[in-house]
Structures are given as structure tokens and as C-alpha cells.
Design an enzyme around this catalytic site. Structure first.
Site, PDB file in Angstrom:
ATOM      1  N   SER A  22      -0.802 -48.366 -31.618  1.00 12.58           N
ATOM      2  CA  SER A  22      -0.405 -49.382 -32.604  1.00 12.58           C
ATOM      3  C   SER A  22      -0.033 -50.710 -31.945  1.00 12.58           C
ATOM      4  CB  SER A  22       0.798 -48.872 -33.412  1.00 12.58           C
ATOM      5  OG  SER A  22       1.277 -49.914 -34.225  1.00 12.58           O
ATOM      6  N   THR A  69       2.139 -45.633 -40.633  1.00 13.32           N
ATOM      7  CA  THR A  69       0.683 -45.688 -40.663  1.00 13.32           C
ATOM      8  C   THR A  69       0.181 -44.263 -40.895  1.00 13.32           C
ATOM      9  OG1 THR A  69      -1.256 -46.476 -39.472  1.00 13.32           O
ATOM     10  CG2 THR A  69       0.518 -45.603 -38.110  1.00 13.32           C
ATOM     11  N   LYS A  73       1.471 -42.655 -45.156  1.00 15.91           N
ATOM     12  CA  LYS A  73       1.653 -43.672 -46.208  1.00 15.91           C
ATOM     13  C   LYS A  73       1.809 -43.070 -47.603  1.00 15.91           C
ATOM     14  CE  LYS A  73      -0.633 -47.559 -43.958  1.00 15.91           C
ATOM     15  NZ  LYS A  73      -1.585 -48.651 -44.138  1.00 15.91           N
ATOM     16  N   ASP A 109       0.428 -54.393 -46.974  1.00 15.98           N
ATOM     17  CA  ASP A 109      -0.983 -54.618 -46.589  1.00 15.98           C
ATOM     18  C   ASP A 109      -1.647 -55.605 -47.544  1.00 15.98           C
ATOM     19  OD1 ASP A 109      -1.037 -52.938 -44.383  1.00 15.98           O
ATOM     20  OD2 ASP A 109      -1.545 -51.174 -45.574  1.00 15.98           O
ATOM     21  N   GLY A 133     -15.755 -51.522 -50.213  1.00 14.60           N
ATOM     22  CA  GLY A 133     -14.980 -50.453 -49.602  1.00 14.60           C
ATOM     23  C   GLY A 133     -13.994 -49.859 -50.581  1.00 14.60           C
ATOM     24  N   ALA A 134     -13.608 -48.613 -50.310  1.00 15.95           N
ATOM     25  CA  ALA A 134     -12.629 -47.928 -51.170  1.00 15.95           C
ATOM     26  C   ALA A 134     -11.748 -47.011 -50.334  1.00 15.95           C
ATOM     27  CB  ALA A 134     -13.351 -47.152 -52.268  1.00 15.95           C
ATOM     28  N   GLY A 136      -8.295 -46.915 -47.423  1.00 15.23           N
ATOM     29  CA  GLY A 136      -6.889 -47.300 -47.510  1.00 15.23           C
ATOM     30  C   GLY A 136      -6.695 -48.810 -47.620  1.00 15.23           C
ATOM     31  N   ALA A 137      -7.421 -49.589 -46.809  1.00 12.01           N
ATOM     32  CA  ALA A 137      -7.257 -51.053 -46.830  1.00 12.01           C
ATOM     33  C   ALA A 137      -7.711 -51.603 -48.180  1.00 12.01           C
ATOM     34  CB  ALA A 137      -8.066 -51.686 -45.700  1.00 12.01           C
ATOM     35  N   GLY A 249      -9.713 -60.638 -40.360  1.00 15.49           N
ATOM     36  CA  GLY A 249      -8.548 -59.855 -40.768  1.00 15.49           C
ATOM     37  C   GLY A 249      -7.271 -60.140 -39.987  1.00 15.49           C
TER      38      GLY A 249
END
Ligand code: NAP
Length: 288
Positions: A22, A69, A73, A109, A133-134, A136-137, A249
Site C-alpha cells: 500500500s 482496503t 471494505k 474513493d 467497469g463495474a 470496486g472502483a 487516477g
């Protein structure tokens, strides 16, 4: 990085499994140092299924809070005494504040993404967004965008996952497939295109096979990629080559950390100063 410790220094950390990779400790300690805050930010491995035990340990050990993380979550959500609206909407927390033995859960986020968008002078209210996209982000970004009043189409290779995300707020979120014809058609009407897939990410082989959906956007549409490594993906390059504003990002990564620290300390921070300190530390550590 050198950190000055006192007996009064408040503890923060990131938990996860795995977590040792991380970048949060670098980012957070850099901001803490830049503002002279009496906090230290550590890295704490917590195995899957152990988040509940960790909560008790953290409260007992006097932690002011922590970030979570993968894979914690979702697991933490039912253990919170209070949830912010975005965390409640997407069923995931990444920032937990501990006050008087109570747990306050936030999801920064999506809010971090909105702040990064704000740095480009873009407000999402009333905008049509094509979100790719689908995972976590994408879920966190979709929750924050819909909460801010954007109309979002969530396009994903596994369309069932897009449909599941859209259940969060069917009034603002619509699922779609990921075929190139579909993406081109949706691009024509989008004010903002956001990539929250891992396509183009450093260390993976997967790339967009066809970027013609970028050309189908209006010339003023804004193109965003959640990816920050590499700093310029093929998607962002195509957007810039065709004169469209584009952002990677990094803003989302830094702003979600700043927002988390604001929650931990209860104080607003000068975001430009915080971003500069964090970015310098990441560069010094060779992390970007
Ligand atoms: P995730 O949960 O694993 O989701 C991955 C997404 O990518 C899914 O929608 C998946 O589609 C899609 N995908 C993967 N390979 C694909 C392919 N070959 N063709 C089409 N779609 C494909 O990952 P995540 O945590 O959401 O992260 C997604 C990206 O966002 C990553 O690149 C990550 O680095 C970035 N990110 C950035 C930040 C930041 O702060 N800037 C924060 C979090 C994540 P399926 O559902 O069909 O598998």
C-alpha cells in the site's frame, strides 16, 4: 521517511490482506509532516474475516481511525455505528474514524474522484457520464456521481455486475454492455467518460482493443482514467491527441487520502499543499 513521535501522537493505519504494497503510509505521513499534525500512519495486515477483531483492538489501542482496503471494505459495513451516504449507498467503507468507542464509516474513493474532477473545473450535477467497469472502483465512483446528480451509464464486460451496481440508484444509474458499437453509441451523448476497468494498467496485459469510442465523444467531453500507472494510458493519449481534456487516477488517489485525513483529524486541509507533499514523497520513494 522520518516521523517525530511523542507520547501524544495519535495512531492511524491502513488494514488489508495483502497490504504491505500500500502507498497509503507514504501519502499520509507526507501530508501529516507537511501540516505538522501529531499523527502517525502505519501499515497493519489483517486477515480476511478478522476485521471485527481488529476493530476492538484498534479502539483498545487508542487508534484515531484507519483506512481499509481489500478484502475488508464490505465486511466492515455492518460493524459501523454510523455510515456516510456514499458508504451506505455502495455498501463499502474505506475510512473508519473511532471516537468515544464508536465507529464512523466513510467511503472517500468516490468523493476523491469528484474532487479530482473539480480540479478540472467539472461539476457532475446534471451531466451524462459513461462509466466503464463495474468493480470496486466503479461502484464507489457510480455512488458518488449519482449522489451528486449525474446520470450515469455503467458499461461492463459482465453486464450482470453493471446491473447489480445500478440497483444502488436506478433513477440515476443504467447498465449497459461493453461491445464497441454500444460504447460508440453511448459516447455520442456523454459529457464525461471514465475508465474504471483495469484495461491499460501497468503490470497487466489487457488493453482496449479498439478506442474508436473516444473519437465518438463530443469534442468538449472530459476523459478520465482511474489508472495512474502508467501516468498516461492509451485511452488518455487518444483523448489528448483529439483535443479532449483528460486526467489520470492520481488526483483520485491523492484526494481520497486527503479526504480520509480530514475525517480523521476533523480539520479541512489545503488540498494543493497536501497533494504536492504526497506526490513529492511518492516520487522520492520511487512509488510513481
Ligand atoms: P476490480 O474490482 O478488479 O474491477 C475490474 C474491472 O475491470 C471490472 O469491471 C472488469 O470487468 C474489468 N475488466 C478487467 N479485465 C477486462 C477486460 N479484459 N475487458 C473488459 N473489462 C475488463 O478492480 P477495481 O478495484 O475496481 O480497479 C479498477 C481500476 O481502477 C484499476 O486499474 C485500479 O488501478 C484503478 N483504481 C484506481 C484508484 C485511484 O485511486 N486512482 C482506486 C481504485 C482503483 P468484469 O466485471 O467483466 O470482470
Amino acid at each position: 521517511m522520518k516521523v517525530e513521535l511523542k507520547n501524544t501522537t495519535k495512531k492511524l493505519c491502513v488494514i488489508g490482506d495483502p497490504v504491505l504494497h500500500s502507498k497509503s503510509p507514504i501519502i499520509q505521513n507526507a501530508i501529516i509532516n507537511a501540516f505538522g499534525l501529531d499523527y502517525i500512519y502505519l501499515c497493519q495486515p489483517v486477515p480476511k474475516g478478522e476485521a471485527g477483531r481488529w476493530l476492538e483492538c484498534a479502539a483498545y489501542a487508542g487508534y484515531a481511525g484507519f483506512n481499509a482496503t481489500m478484502p475488508h471494505k464490505e465486511e466492515l459495513v455492518p460493524l459501523m455505528d454510523w455510515l456516510d451516504p456514499v458508504a451506505e449507498k455502495c455498501g463499502a467503507v474505506n475510512t473508519i474514524c473511532i471516537k468515544d468507542g464508536k465507529y464512523y464509516g466513510y467511503n472517500t474513493d468516490g468523493g476523491g474522484f469528484l474532487r479530482a474532477l473539480g480540479d478540472m473545473g467539472v461539476s457532475p450535477a446534471g451531466k451524462r457520464v459513461l462509466l466503464l467497469g463495474a468493480g470496486g472502483a466503479a461502484k464507489a465512483v457510480a455512488a458518488a456521481l449519482s449522489e451528486a446528480g449525474a446520470m450515469v451509464t455503467v458499461a461492463n464486460r459482465t453486464v450482470e455486475k453493471a446491473a447489480a451496481i445500478c440497483q444502488m440508484d436506478p433513477e440515476h444509474l443504467t447498465p449497459a454492455g461493453f461491445e464497441i458499437d454500444t460504447l460508440c453509441k453511448l459516447s455520442e451523448n456523454a459529457h464525461i467518460l471514465i475508465n474504471c476497468t483495469s484495461l491499460g494498467m501497468a503490470g497487466t496485459e489487457s488493453r482496449f482493443a479498439d478506442l474508436s469510442f473516444v473519437d465518438a465523444l463530443s469534442p468538449t467531453a472530459v476523459v478520465c482514467d482511474a489508472i495512474y500507472a502508467p501516468p498516461e494510458t492509451a485511452l488518455l493519449r487518444r483523448a489528448r491527441e483529439t483535443g479532449r481534456p483528460a486526467m489520470n487516477g492520481m488526483g483520485m488517489l491523492l484526494h481520497q487520502a486527503i479526504l480520509a485525513l480530514e475525517h480523521f483529524t476533523g480539520e479541512p486541509l489545503d488540498a494543493e499543499k497536501a497533494k504536492a507533499a504526497a506526490l513529492a514523497a511518492l516520487k522520492a520513494e520511487g512509488a510513481v
